[in-house]
Design a protein around this motif. Sequence first.
Motif, short mmCIF file in Angstrom:
data_model
loop_
_atom_site.label_atom_id
_atom_site.label_comp_id
_atom_site.label_asym_id
_atom_site.label_seq_id
_atom_site.Cartn_x
_atom_site.Cartn_y
_atom_site.Cartn_z
N GLU A 443 9.34 24.98 46.04
CA GLU A 443 10.33 23.96 45.98
C GLU A 443 11.04 24.07 47.37
OE1 GLU A 443 13.38 24.04 42.92
OE2 GLU A 443 11.91 24.23 41.17
N VAL A 444 11.13 22.85 48.24
CA VAL A 444 11.67 22.96 49.29
C VAL A 444 12.80 21.80 49.27
CG1 VAL A 444 9.83 23.67 50.53
CG2 VAL A 444 10.11 21.32 50.27
N ILE A 460 1.33 23.17 55.02
CA ILE A 460 1.50 22.64 53.69
C ILE A 460 -0.29 22.22 53.01
CG2 ILE A 460 2.06 20.34 52.48
CD1 ILE A 460 4.59 20.40 54.03
N SER A 461 -0.98 21.86 54.00
CA SER A 461 -2.42 21.39 53.60
C SER A 461 -3.02 22.64 53.10
CB SER A 461 -2.83 20.74 54.84
OG SER A 461 -2.53 19.73 55.17
N GLN A 462 -2.97 23.76 53.45
CA GLN A 462 -3.45 25.00 53.18
C GLN A 462 -2.97 25.30 51.74
OE1 GLN A 462 -3.19 28.21 56.05
NE2 GLN A 462 -4.17 27.06 57.58
N LEU A 463 -1.60 25.17 51.54
CA LEU A 463 -1.11 25.58 50.22
C LEU A 463 -1.90 24.36 49.14
CD1 LEU A 463 2.69 26.12 51.28
CD2 LEU A 463 0.76 27.78 50.33
N VAL A 468 -1.44 24.90 44.99
CA VAL A 468 -0.28 25.16 45.03
C VAL A 468 0.51 23.58 44.90
CG1 VAL A 468 1.96 26.01 46.04
CG2 VAL A 468 -0.15 27.45 46.10
N LYS A 469 1.51 23.42 43.85
CA LYS A 469 2.12 22.29 44.05
C LYS A 469 3.31 22.29 44.80
CE LYS A 469 0.51 21.27 39.27
NZ LYS A 469 -0.45 22.41 39.18
N LEU A 470 3.97 21.14 45.33
CA LEU A 470 4.95 20.94 46.22
C LEU A 470 6.07 20.02 45.33
CD1 LEU A 470 6.12 21.66 49.12
CD2 LEU A 470 5.21 19.58 49.95
N LYS A 489 2.06 14.69 50.65
CA LYS A 489 1.80 14.72 49.26
C LYS A 489 2.46 15.62 48.30
CE LYS A 489 -2.82 14.44 51.46
NZ LYS A 489 -4.16 15.01 51.66
N VAL A 490 3.97 15.26 48.06
CA VAL A 490 4.60 15.80 47.28
C VAL A 490 4.32 15.45 45.67
CG1 VAL A 490 7.00 15.82 46.35
CG2 VAL A 490 6.60 15.59 48.67
N ASP A 491 4.15 16.49 44.87
CA ASP A 491 4.01 16.59 43.55
C ASP A 491 4.94 16.10 42.54
OD1 ASP A 491 0.99 17.69 43.51
OD2 ASP A 491 2.17 19.05 44.71
#
Length: 571
Positions: A443-444, A460-463, A468-470, A489-491
């Motif tokens: 979470e950010v 973010i791309s690597q995560l 990993v979800k954002l 690309k927020v989930d």
Amino acid sequence: MPSLPEELKDLESKLQHTLRKLESIQKALDESTIVVITDQTGKITYVNEAFCRISQYSREELIGNTHRIVNSGYHSREFFKHMWKTIGTGKIWRGEIKNKAKDGSYYWVQSTIVPFLDERGKPYQYVSIRTDITRLKQYEEQIKYMANHDDLTGLPNRRFLREQFSKLLKETKEEERLLAVYFIDLARFKNINDSLGHSVGDEVLKQMAARFRTVLDQKLFLTRVGGDEFVAVAPRVNYQSILAYVRTIQQMLARPLEIEGREFILSANIGISVFPFDGEDLDTLLSHADMALYHAKEEGKFYQFYHRTINQRLIRETILESHLHRAIERDEFILYYQPQYDLFTGELIRLEALIRWYNSELGWIRPDQFIPLAEKIGLMPKLDEWVLSTACRHRKMWKQRGGVEADLSINLSASHFQIPGMAKRLLSIIESNGDDPCRWEFEVTEHIMMQDSAVVYENISQLKEAGVKLAIDDFGVGYSSLGYIKKLKVDRLKIDRSFIKNLPQSADDQAIVAAVITMARQLAIDIIAEGIENETQIQLLKEMGCKGGQGYFWSPPISETEIELLLHGAE
């Protein structure tokens, strides 16, 4: 023995030779040295050509006059009184004098005045021998100017402020009035430097300095003390005029700057301290104005007057900082977890890990006190990694003891994403604990949308590639942008609790929540509502199409032991 005529001829030859030498000496003096002779009253009786050239007066204009004709007004009455006292007693006087030429220009001379004494030992005339040191004085003035002024903006610097402050304070005391110190910081100036380059940043500072000079009249002493910080000192003022200057600065900032075809509208924060209430010397007043500036930034205010509670707060923050640096190694942090549930099925869908801090001397320290401080002093990446590593260990322990394996989410600092290699570092922590990145959500806050940089997107791309979800935490209270949500690309979006707590009573909040949920569904993004406290809120959110929620309706943040019991009960 030579005849008398021959002796006369020889004497005449020697005399002619002597005269030629004297003429040569005079010519040399005229080229390099200024010579003036005055009588005992100071009236000029002789000048050489060099004095005529430098003063631009003719011999006829100078002879019979006094040196008042070239007086520049620069030197005090006491200066000349001391000079005349020295030469009047038959002593030689040496010093530097600033004179004024006929065309109004100024020049400097190094002067030696030699008294000629009569048989009674009294001066009957004075011979002044002078050399032109104008260029030397110009160099000195230039060096002094450079030492006392900022080379970029031309404003006085902190050193010059120190030199002038006693004078400003004296004037204020004589009139029994106030003196205000304004500490001015340009907000988000670093972003201009980082994104557009230092040349644009420098031009912004130069234009701002020029505007400050224009709108803040000659009564204020304005300085640039470094970076994007300016200090203005207003002597002989009252509270009305102190506030009037604040309004003037605010109006000035409202007008955009134009640089290289771009328009910039800058904001600022101002801290104000006032003599004699907040200090009686420059260092104290500057320190208190700086504290007030810090408070203005923290509170999002345009200006802030200093008061003692600010000092107390900063003292506590200093104490917190000293403990915070050692809190991890002393094992003072604790992880609590708050469950997230499916509003339709009641199923546990995720646990949010929340860091807490207990210090044996200070007790429990609230997250809103230590997290912003950790961010400011650069400790957040270290805290983020501690949270991730600890949560990984907890999940492994819960799994080994037979509990239900729940997904986890942690809060990450937006600034952490600016660090190259951040994603690899976090993924290595997950993998070293035998954990699966697909079971994690980071979470950010919306601040990440303001950090539009290649490093952020690479991390973010690597995560995302690792599974990993954002999620965007506290959505709706900051910098919301659909473009960035799509680009990142927020989930998941987490609707901030401030919009939930007044449901269903607040029609405005209800409309905002409904709009966010509709937007998220159209973008195929999940929604979680924070701060749910009652069944009515759950029912309303379900009707709007919100799938998930968390809040005190189910549980406050609870310890790892209580979570283990919860996971066993969910089997």
